[in-house]
Enzyme design. Structure first.
Site, PDB file in Angstrom:
ATOM      1  N   GLY A 170     -42.854  34.144  28.366  1.00  0.00           N
ATOM      2  CA  GLY A 170     -44.279  34.150  28.685  1.00  0.00           C
ATOM      3  C   GLY A 170     -44.966  32.904  28.175  1.00  0.00           C
ATOM      4  O   GLY A 170     -44.428  32.154  27.351  1.00  0.00           O
ATOM      5  N   GLY A 173     -52.426  30.896  25.748  1.00  0.00           N
ATOM      6  CA  GLY A 173     -53.297  29.827  25.298  1.00  0.00           C
ATOM      7  C   GLY A 173     -52.745  29.026  24.136  1.00  0.00           C
ATOM      8  O   GLY A 173     -52.967  27.819  24.033  1.00  0.00           O
ATOM      9  N   VAL A 177     -43.510  31.664  24.720  1.00  0.00           N
ATOM     10  CA  VAL A 177     -42.565  32.564  24.053  1.00  0.00           C
ATOM     11  C   VAL A 177     -41.246  32.481  24.803  1.00  0.00           C
ATOM     12  O   VAL A 177     -41.208  32.611  26.027  1.00  0.00           O
ATOM     13  CB  VAL A 177     -43.065  34.027  24.041  1.00  0.00           C
ATOM     14  N   ASP A 287     -56.939  40.651  17.718  1.00  0.00           N
ATOM     15  CA  ASP A 287     -56.688  40.221  19.097  1.00  0.00           C
ATOM     16  C   ASP A 287     -55.878  41.280  19.847  1.00  0.00           C
ATOM     17  O   ASP A 287     -54.894  40.968  20.519  1.00  0.00           O
ATOM     18  CB  ASP A 287     -55.948  38.874  19.097  1.00  0.00           C
TER      19      ASP A 287
END
Length: 437
Positions: A170, A173, A177, A287
């Protein structure tokens, strides 16, 4: 470095606001504003928002009725520099950027004064291109990646020593990964590479690594475990356990954007278990969203794990993110409660509880609880967070039991005191709502 806002005109002349790390600063007539101007009818309730990450400062008008002016010109969004003047009505604030106070020896005393930051030349660690950056002193050493190289490294991350890179899992911002295998023991892991958005000092990188070390101490069945971290060619990397399956956002997309309430309860109660543990040790995630909940297995045997614990906070507070509200990336703040938008630094467990509620609502309905469009800009999103009412969950999906909807909606109160007292209490109520408590 330090940013100071001085009120140089208007009824509050003489007030001074000082910032030396990442913060947000809200101006308006609302009592929730940092700089509250209830007597000045020129200002809207939530007039404008400043994001401050010294040496950067960014102003965004929040769709105010009468507008925000910088140096006499009406603006919607603008980077500010030292000496700029922000005006609304009779009130004028002046921006000052300075280096932290330095001791100066005088006869019989030690005086402290602030100095103007130095502008130095920095070199991109990847391609060598030169740029200018503000620094505390002329001999400061800063790590820097140019915008072009950040984009390339997101698409094609660099290999990390001692790990064989398999494929990209993935991109986000902060970086990418990757699925990788440890050369030492063959263990399959996830490697996250973090790309600083601005030139950062060695001290900032060290502080970030220290904060990650603290977060790495969290060990819980529903929290992704850190394995190791370090830097390579100026890029920070984090190695964590690999969780198969997919994140909750992708899982929902495989079902047309929504999950059955029993599945959501299973995922969310495990997330709340992780939060209850972490909050008890003084950690706040900051988050929480579908993308940060990894789900493995099949229902009813889901195993969900919360990832990136404290990462957003550390990335911002150590200055690696720069300012984040420059583009219309409203999705990055859409799940924040009012108090987190108002004061990012002092986020507490109730903010995580709110974000869990946002996540659960989205997984159930495929929509935002405040009816914010996915294409909404930051100004619209921030105003909605402060002012828009919650859309009742069952008005979107009638099949959700009233008890389940009630638990989730309580977590979404704009008033901190009206939310669940703890993640553990919310978890117990959620399990009771489906007859599991």
């Amino acid at each position: 470095m330090r940013i100071t806002l001085r009120v140089i005109a208007g009824p509050h002349t003489g007030r001074v606001f000082t910032f030396d790390e990442h913060e947000t600063f809200l101006i308006g007539r609302s009592e929730s504003a940092h700089f509250c101007l209830p007597e000045d009818r020129f200002f809207s309730r939530h007039h404008c928002l400043l994001e401050i990450a010294p040496p950067q400062i960014f102003l965004r008008d929040l769709g105010s009725t009468n507008g925000t002016y910088v140096n006499g010109l009406k603006v919607d969004a603008v980077h500010l520099k030292s000496g700029d003047r922000i005006q609304g009505g009779e009130t004028v604030l002046e921006v000052e950027l300075s280096v932290e106070a330095q001791p100066v020896q005088q006869v019989g005393a030690v005086d402290f004064h602030s100095t103007i930051p130095s502008v130095i030349t920095v070199e991109c660690l990847n391609c060598g291109i030169h740029a200018e950056a503000a620094a505390s002193s002329p001999d400061s050493k800063l790590s820097y990646l140019c915008e072009s190289c950040r984009g390339k490294l997101r698409e094609h991350p660099q290999p990390i020593p001692n790990y064989q890179m398999i494929r990209i899992l993935g991109q986000g911002g902060m970086g990418s990964v990757m699925l990788a295998r440890s050369s030492a023991d063959g263990r399959v892991v996830a490697v996250k590479t973090l790309l600083p958005e601005v030139a950062v000092s060695e001290q900032s990188l060290k502080r970030f690594m220290r904060e990650i070390e603290v977060a790495a101490s969290l060990r819980h069945p529903h929290i992704v475990s850190y394995i190791e971290h370090g830097t390579h060619n100026g890029i920070v990397y984090l190695v964590t356990e690999y969780v198969g399956g997919m994140d909750a956002s992708k899982l929902a997309k495989t079902r047309g954007g929504m999950l059955h309430f029993n599945e959501v309860v299973s995922i969310i109660e495990q997330t709340l278990s992780a939060l209850h543990f972490a909050h008890g040790l003084g950690f706040v995630h900051r988050d929480i969203k579908e993308q940060n909940i990894l789900v493995d297995g099949t229902y009813p045997s889901y195993v969900s794990k919360l990832t990136d614990f404290g990462l957003a906070k550390s990335f911002k507070q150590t200055g690696m993110s720069g300012v984040t509200m420059v583009g219309d990336v409203a999705g990055t703040i859409a799940y924040m409660p009012p108090e987190q938008v108002r004061d990012f630094k002092e986020v507490r467990p109730p903010s995580d509880i709110y974000a869990v509620g946002m996540t659960a609502y989205s997984l159930l309905t495929g929509a935002h609880p405040l009816n914010i469009s996915p294409k909404a800009g930051i100004s619209e999103t921030v105003k909605a967070i402060f002012e828009k009412p919650l859309i009742p969950l069952r008005s979107r999906i009638e099949e959700v039991p009233p008890q389940v909807a009630s638990v989730i909606e309580k977590s979404l109160s704009k008033n901190v005191e009206e939310r669940w007292a703890s993640a553990g209490e919310m978890r117990e109520a959620l399990l009771r709502s489906v007859g599991q408590g």
